[in-house]
Design an enzyme around this catalytic site. Sequence first.
Site, short mmCIF file in Angstrom:
data_model
loop_
_atom_site.label_atom_id
_atom_site.label_comp_id
_atom_site.label_asym_id
_atom_site.label_seq_id
_atom_site.Cartn_x
_atom_site.Cartn_y
_atom_site.Cartn_z
N LYS A 1 46.11 2.14 32.22
CA LYS A 1 47.04 2.74 33.18
C LYS A 1 48.03 3.70 32.53
O LYS A 1 48.61 3.40 31.48
CB LYS A 1 47.81 1.64 33.91
CG LYS A 1 46.93 0.76 34.80
CD LYS A 1 47.77 -0.25 35.56
CE LYS A 1 46.91 -1.06 36.52
NZ LYS A 1 47.73 -2.03 37.30
N GLY B 1 53.42 -5.60 20.57
CA GLY B 1 54.59 -5.07 21.26
C GLY B 1 55.48 -4.20 20.39
O GLY B 1 56.01 -3.19 20.85
N GLY C 1 46.75 -4.17 20.21
CA GLY C 1 45.71 -5.20 20.27
C GLY C 1 44.33 -4.70 20.65
O GLY C 1 43.34 -4.97 19.95
N ARG D 1 46.33 -12.70 9.01
CA ARG D 1 47.78 -12.51 8.90
C ARG D 1 48.36 -13.26 7.71
O ARG D 1 49.30 -12.79 7.07
CB ARG D 1 48.46 -12.96 10.19
CG ARG D 1 48.32 -11.98 11.33
CD ARG D 1 49.18 -12.35 12.51
NE ARG D 1 49.22 -11.28 13.50
CZ ARG D 1 49.93 -11.31 14.62
NH1 ARG D 1 50.67 -12.38 14.89
NH2 ARG D 1 49.91 -10.30 15.46
#
Length: 399
Positions: A199, A379, A356, A37
């Site tokens: 899911k 996110g 991720g 990063r």
Amino acid sequence: MPKFRTLDDVDPRGKRVLVRCDFNVPMKDGEVTDATRIERACETLEELVRKGARVVVLSHFGRPKGKPESSMSLKPIVRPLSEALGGIDVRFAPDCVGELAHAVVDALPDGGVALLENLRFHAGEEKGDSTFADQLATLGDLYVNDAFSVSHRAHASVTGLAERLPAYAGRLMQAELEALEAALGGAQRPTAAVIGGAKVSSKLDVLGHVMEKVDVLVIGGGMANTFLNAQGTKVGRSLCEHDLADTARAIMAKAADHNVAIVLPTDVVVATEFKVGARNRTVPADAVSPDEMILDVGPDSVAEVERKLDGCRTLLWNGPMGAFEVEPFDRGTNGVARAVARLTQEGKLRSVAGGGDTVAALAHAGVLEQFSYVSTAGGAFLEWLEGKELPGVAALAPR
């Protein structure tokens, strides 16, 4: 996606430029263990240095809950940041606001770089507090957001600064936004999406948004079991959201209405236990025994996905095809990943991936550098996939 200004639109010479980066990097015993990063942020920082700006770097690290915590100081970032910038001297301020910060920033020469202490040592950062944003803004003349990964949060250093100073997208942010727009908003058709993961419930908004943008939708991972079950296929002890059968059928009906081809596994890899090297077999998707679990897609399914993608121009990927973390259940994800990499390298496919687990899966398959673009945002990438407006991106729109 809103229009935004970039570094092409400003002359930063002699200006104090606040650059929001994401240096929330892996660290052990006070040493950075993965500087990726930091290295990716250097394109923006080096350009500003070259143009004679006074560069003031802002970042968070960890979750210190609004108060100083020595184990979450950004001071250990100074050396790897300096090395990534070719050995340039990076000054460190032991606070990100107030006299200590001003003393370091005010002493910066043109082309100088300073790193300020962890933004989240102040509760006002995550609260989006206007007073804290005011304090930060006194340190700069211009603001550059180069942290897409935090742009789904209306934090003081993300939206507050963009509202108070002339705001621009850094090169990393610009590349991310342009790649995402090319993958979904303005994609070359036919367009495909690979959506995997455990899911369906965690990806309902993603599926709903993507459905209206693609021609082919490949569903993998535990999610596929829920769709197979909704079609009446017995999935044994597999991870499956049986209560979402009606939802899965509604998604398939919507796909049919939009002429979207849904691709589900035709063969699967099953085992009675989930562990490394577990005894397993490959069977048709409708031949799973009651005591078995589906842990990966089979070779026929991989070949079918490859055939579908061979006719597409753009691919968006989020989520693995199976339990890739445990051998031998990584073969399906590896197979699809390598097929995408090949099509990308041959110039047939523009491939954009993120999330991720997805990044980890592509790294495991050895193809991370062979995709057109891989987003390291978690996110923020997921919320963008869901079609949500990201506050940090919206704040960059010219006013």
